[in-house]
Design a protein around this motif. Structure first.
Motif, mmCIF file in Angstrom:
data_model
loop_
_atom_site.group_PDB
_atom_site.id
_atom_site.type_symbol
_atom_site.label_atom_id
_atom_site.label_comp_id
_atom_site.label_asym_id
_atom_site.label_seq_id
_atom_site.Cartn_x
_atom_site.Cartn_y
_atom_site.Cartn_z
ATOM 1 N N GLN A 378 10.191 6.998 -17.061
ATOM 2 C CA GLN A 378 10.323 7.113 -18.511
ATOM 3 C C GLN A 378 9.220 6.398 -19.274
ATOM 4 O O GLN A 378 8.830 6.842 -20.357
ATOM 5 N N LEU A 379 8.706 5.302 -18.709
ATOM 6 C CA LEU A 379 7.828 4.453 -19.509
ATOM 7 C C LEU A 379 6.412 4.246 -18.985
ATOM 8 O O LEU A 379 5.593 3.671 -19.690
ATOM 9 N N TRP A 382 3.992 5.897 -21.231
ATOM 10 C CA TRP A 382 3.996 5.165 -22.505
ATOM 11 C C TRP A 382 3.125 3.912 -22.402
ATOM 12 O O TRP A 382 2.366 3.592 -23.323
#
Length: 451
Positions: A378-379, A382
């Motif tokens: 998920q990150l 990012w």
């Protein structure tokens, strides 16, 4: 010269179909018929043109012991169509082809087999394989694995070949009569008489290793481009299962680059959208793999340097973005909570612990890897300033699922599992195939994970 017809069938991705629009048009036609008081017979029927007769069966009816084409053939129908949704299984293609051939071997005829292709948004992959057969011979075929959304297969055939075949081999037999719906057109044309007819083709089937390389890879790409995500993340241990999954992703990248090179504009458009770069054009599978694929080795104090190196070497050869993660801190934190509540600190069997302690500690490590896999999926983009997230790949083979030999909610608990229907034995053979097919260096990691 005979009476020749040019027929076509296809394989197509369900994305290429306007289901909502088609359903709206069908419902509108039914409503208009109701308003006019029009009625039509309901049930099995066949189309009778000026020059031939066509019947249809659907999907699983081909596999049925009493397929409709049997009675249709006995009733004089010469062309059979089948709009199928036959999903991929290892070693299934030859059975499918033999069924299509046998449908016209006993009583003659022409068989048009169309099939879905692409994923269904879940576990199934439809592998195309459209084909045309006449009197027991395949005369045209489509690709079994392809990134094309639509593939059309056509053939020019002589209806007189069907009639002469039936005249020589077929005898009167009790059969179900079909209601004929007469039409005012012909499939053949005077200009078609000089066209050469298609001759039988030899069907060369993929080996199981090739099927593992191509089928799940096509499925992964279709799933990824629909998901809105930016790639995949795989916990790579260096063992047979996770290494097989990594090689399948690399095979996906190889197929994408080949499709773009061959001029597939849809694949190019999709890959540009996935990597968020409208000017990008994939040419090198390793470079593309680095953009789409992140692998991570999650080490603990019990991990060996050998498995770490195997994972690192494979990742380097396929070009994935590789991470080394140490989970000891997370494991100790989890056990610290348990100890604070119970006053006990479990030990591995090697350190004097019981079998219950040993199993619980192994499961804690496996489940922490699952949590970390989703966190990084998920990150991690990012953290690099890139848009999107990653789909987590599992690597549990079918033997583990059937025997229950796995930890629930470990790092094989994932968004999708490309090898969930493949046995350990097939995966070992697949990895040996990958060394030759993708020119991977068979060094220590290659020798070890084949064992």
């Amino acid at each position: 010269m005979g009476r020749k017809v040019t027929l076509a069938t296809c394989s197509l991705n369900q994305w290429a179909l306007d289901f909502e629009g088609n359903l709206t048009r069908i419902l509108k036609s039914i409503e208009i018929a109701k308003q006019k008081g029009t009625t039509v017979p309901f049930g099995d029927g066949v189309l009778s043109t000026k020059d031939t007769c066509l019947g249809s069966e659907i999907c699983a009816e081909l596999w049925n012991p009493r397929s409709p084409h049997v009675d249709m053939g006995l009733d004089g129908i010469e062309i059979f169509t089948n709009s199928s949704a036959s999903y991929h299984e290892l070693r299934k293609a030859d059975h499918r082809v033999n069924l299509v051939k046998s449908a016209t071997t006993k009583s003659g005829g022409i068989y048009l087999f169309a099939n879905q292709k692409g994923c269904d948004g879940d576990r199934l992959y439809y592998d195309g394989c459209a084909m045309i057969a006449i009197n027991g011979d395949i005369v045209a075929r489509g690709a079994q694995f392809s990134l094309k959304d639509v593939e059309v297969v056509s053939a020019t055939l002589d209806l007189e070949d069907v009639r002469s075949y039936r005249g020589e081999r077929c005898h009167p037999h009790m059969h179900k009569p079909y209601q004929r719906i007469k039409t005012d057109f012909s499939l053949s044309d005077c200009d078609d008489r000089c066209l050469p007819t298609h001759q039988p083709v030899e069907w060369i089937f993929h080996t199981p290793e090739e099927e593992i390389s191509l089928g799940p890879a096509c499925w992964l790409w279709d799933y990824l481009r629909r998901s809105g995500q930016a790639g995949f993340l795989l916990p790579l241990s260096g063992g047979v299962d996770s290494s097989s999954t990594a090689c399948i992703v690399y095979s996906m990248c190889v197929q994408i680059c080949r499709a773009v090179k061959d001029g597939n504009s849809q694949v190019l458009e999709d890959v540009q959208r996935v990597v968020s770069d409208s000017s990008y054009r994939p040419e090198d599978p390793r470079e593309l793999c680095g953009r789409l694929f992140t692998t991570c080795y999650m080490a603990s104090e019990n991990s060996s340097e050998d498995t770490r190196n195997r994972a690192k070497d494979l990742a380097a050869q396929i070009g994935s973005n590789h991470l080394n993660i140490n989970i000891d801190m997370a494991v100790k934190g989890m056990l610290g909570i348990f100890s604070m509540v119970t006053g006990k600190w479990p030990q591995f069997r090697a350190n004097g612990g019981s079998a219950r302690e040993n199993l619980a500690l192994q499961n804690v490590q496996a489940r922490i890897r699952m949590i970390l896999a989703y966190l990084f999926a998920q990150l991690c983009l990012w953290a690099q300033g890139k848009p999107g997230g990653l789909l987590v790949l599992g690597s549990a083979n079918v033997d583990e699922s059937l025997t229950g030999y796995f930890t629930k909610y470990d790092c094989s608990s994932a968004d999708i599992n490309p090898i969930g229907g493949v046995s350990k034995m097939d995966l070992k053979c697949f990895l040996q195939y990958c060394v030759k097919r993708f020119q991977l260096t068979k060094n220590e990691w290659g020798i070890c994970f084949f064992s």
